[in-house]
Design a protein around this motif. Sequence first.
Motif, short mmCIF file in Angstrom:
data_model
loop_
_atom_site.label_atom_id
_atom_site.label_comp_id
_atom_site.label_asym_id
_atom_site.label_seq_id
_atom_site.Cartn_x
_atom_site.Cartn_y
_atom_site.Cartn_z
N SER A 1 8.56 0.71 9.44
CA SER A 1 8.07 1.43 10.53
C SER A 1 6.74 1.07 10.55
O SER A 1 5.81 0.96 11.64
N SER A 2 5.72 1.45 9.41
CA SER A 2 4.35 1.18 9.32
C SER A 2 4.15 -0.13 9.91
O SER A 2 2.88 -0.44 10.44
N GLY A 3 4.74 -1.37 9.57
CA GLY A 3 4.22 -2.53 9.61
C GLY A 3 4.59 -2.82 11.36
O GLY A 3 3.71 -3.54 11.92
N THR A 4 5.44 -2.28 11.71
CA THR A 4 5.66 -2.06 13.35
C THR A 4 4.46 -1.61 14.01
O THR A 4 3.97 -2.14 15.33
N ILE A 5 4.18 -0.65 13.62
CA ILE A 5 3.17 0.22 14.33
C ILE A 5 1.88 -0.56 14.57
O ILE A 5 1.06 -0.69 15.35
N VAL A 6 1.25 -1.14 13.54
CA VAL A 6 0.27 -1.79 13.43
C VAL A 6 0.16 -3.04 14.23
O VAL A 6 -0.93 -3.75 14.68
N ASN A 7 1.45 -3.49 14.46
CA ASN A 7 1.65 -4.93 15.16
C ASN A 7 1.71 -4.55 16.76
O ASN A 7 1.89 -5.52 17.55
N THR B 1 -1.63 9.03 14.85
CA THR B 1 -0.61 9.58 15.54
C THR B 1 0.86 9.31 14.99
O THR B 1 1.81 10.29 14.84
N PHE B 2 0.99 7.98 14.42
CA PHE B 2 2.05 7.87 13.52
C PHE B 2 2.47 8.85 12.62
O PHE B 2 3.48 9.39 12.35
N TYR C 1 0.83 -1.36 0.08
CA TYR C 1 -0.11 0.23 -0.05
C TYR C 1 0.90 1.21 -0.04
O TYR C 1 0.63 2.28 -0.74
N SER C 2 1.75 1.21 0.86
CA SER C 2 2.75 2.52 1.05
C SER C 2 3.49 2.82 -0.38
O SER C 2 3.94 3.66 -0.61
N ALA C 3 3.64 1.62 -1.00
CA ALA C 3 4.55 1.87 -2.36
C ALA C 3 3.69 2.91 -3.24
O ALA C 3 4.56 3.43 -4.13
N GLY C 4 2.22 3.01 -3.37
CA GLY C 4 1.83 4.25 -3.60
C GLY C 4 2.57 5.40 -3.61
O GLY C 4 2.37 6.30 -4.44
N ILE C 5 3.15 5.70 -2.42
CA ILE C 5 3.70 6.99 -2.00
C ILE C 5 4.90 7.30 -3.11
O ILE C 5 4.84 8.41 -3.81
N GLY D 1 8.72 6.15 20.19
CA GLY D 1 10.00 5.98 19.69
C GLY D 1 10.01 5.72 18.32
O GLY D 1 10.76 6.52 17.55
N VAL D 2 9.15 4.72 17.73
CA VAL D 2 9.05 4.59 16.44
C VAL D 2 8.43 5.74 15.52
O VAL D 2 8.97 6.24 14.82
#
Length: 531
Positions: free
Chosen positions: A450-456, A469-470, A153-157, A336-337
Motif C-alpha cells: 500500500s505505501s509503495g503504491t501511494i508514493v508512486n 492523507t494515507f 522503513y515500515s519494518a520499523g513498525i 481506494g487504497v
Amino acid sequence: MPPAEAGTAGTTKSPRIEGYSWYALGLLVLVYVLNFIDRQLLTILAPDVKRDLHINDTQFGFLYGTAFGVFYALFGIPLGKLADRWVRVRLLALGLALWSAMTVLSGLSRNFGQLGAARIGVGIGEATAGPTGYSLISDYFPPRKRATAIAIYSAGIYLGGGLSLTLGTGIAKGWNAAFPPGSAPLGLAGWQAAFLAIGLPGLLLALWVRTLREPVRGRHDAGPTDGVNGAAPSDAARVVPGVDLWLGFVADLGDIVPPFTLVAAMRRGQAALRANLAVAALVALAAFGLARLIGDPLQWTALGIGAYAVASWRLAVKERDPPVYAAIWGSRSMLGVTVGYGLIAFIAYANAAFGPLYAIERFHADVSEVALLVGGSGALGGATGVIAGGAMADFAGRGGSNARRVAVIAIALLLALVPAAILLLTGSKVVFYATVFPSWFLFSAALGASSGTIVNIVPANARGTATATFLIGATMIGLALGPYTAGKVSTVTGSLRNGLAATLLVVPPALIALAIAWRDLRRRETVVTAC
C-alpha cells in the motif's frame, strides 16, 4: 497522449543508489522503531495499567487507539504540508523530541485523564514521522526501489512493536523486583518506569536525526517542481523560507484545528463558512447519535472532532490548492487504497492492542513468555512481511503498472484471513504462538504494498500531504476504531475473542475499496497504452 501518473515515468537509465541513501534509510528505520516502541509499549503493560488506573477494555481501547489516533491524524495533515515546504530532517527531529517527551510524561501519569493527555501528545509528535520519512525516502531512492525502501522503513513498525513487549516487560519486572511496593522513587510502578526508560533516549536520537542531509526534492522524478498531470507547480511544492513558511503553517492549522476552522472558513467567504457549518452540524449529529446508541461519549466526541477537522481541511484545500486536491481527493485510486488499507489496519491495530492480553487471559500465559514469543514472532513476521510486500509490489509494478501493486494488497489480505481465523479458534497455546508469524507477515505485506503504491501514484510535490492523507485512513479508520471496537465488544460480551473476531467484518468493504482503486489505475494504464 495524457501524461502518465507521477512516479511511473522514470528515466531511461537506472540511477545508482548512493551509499548515503542507505545510511539515511538505516537511521530513519531506527527512528521508526522507536516510534512504535513508544506507541506499542502500552499493550504489554495492559494488565498493570488497567489495574492501577481502574479502567476496562473499552477505556483501554480508547487510550491505545482513539486518544492517540485522532490527534495523530489531525496534526498529520498540516505537518504533512509542512514537510512539503520545509526542511524535512528538522521537522522529523522536532517531532521525535516531542513524542519522546510525551512518552516520559506517560510514565508520570497517575490517572486515566493524565495518561490520555500524554497519549494525545505522543500522537501529535509521531504525526511527523510518516510524511517526512516517506517524502525523504522518495528523494533518497529512485522509483524502481521506492516501494522496497519504504517497506524497509515500515519494518520499523514491527521491530518496534516487538521490542516494546520485551523491553516493557523486562524494565517493569526489574523495577518491581528492585523496589517493593511503597519503596520506589516517586512512588512509580514498574509500568511507569518502563515509559520513562523508553522515552528519554529519544531526545538524544533527535540530535542525531538533525545531522542528516536534506536531499533535493523530486530529484529522481521528471522535475523537482512538476505540477499534477502537467499543471503548474502548486504552492505546496515550493520550500518557503522565513516568516511566510510559518504563516502558511498557522493557516494550515486554521484549516483543521477546531474552532479556528470556523475563522479560516469565514475568511474564505460566506459560501465556505456555510459549508463548514453544515459539515460541523452533520458530524455533531452523528457523534451524538452514536453516543446515545452505543455509549462512550468520549470516544465519539474525539472521533467527531477528528472527522470534522479532516472534512474542514478537505474543503479548504479544494479551494486553496486545486492541484494537490486533484492528486489526492480527486483520485479514486488514492482514496481506494487509503480506505482499503485503513480497513486492513482496523483488524491489525485491534490485534496489536489486544493480542498480548488475549494470550495472557486465554492461555494463562506468563507475561515474559508472551513478550518473547508474541513480540518476537510478530516483529519478525511484520518486518519481513512489510519488506516482502513492498518488494512484491515493485516486482508486480514493473513497466509502470500500479494496478498490479493494488492486486498484491488484496491478495495479502485474503491470505491473512487463514492464520487470523486459526488464532481465534485454536485452544492450543502452541498453535497460537506458531500462527502469530504468518498472521503478521501477511497483514504487514499489505502495508508494504500500500505505501509503495501511494508514493508512486502521486507527484513529488504532493507526497508529504498524500502520505498524511494515507495515514488518516490507517488512524481514523484503523487505529481510532479498531481497538475501540474490539474492546467494546469484549466489554459487552465478556469475551475478548468475540471482540477480535468482530473486526473481521470489515474485510468485504476493504476488498471493495481496493477493487475501486485497481479499476481506476487499470483504466488510466489502458488509456496511456492506447495512446
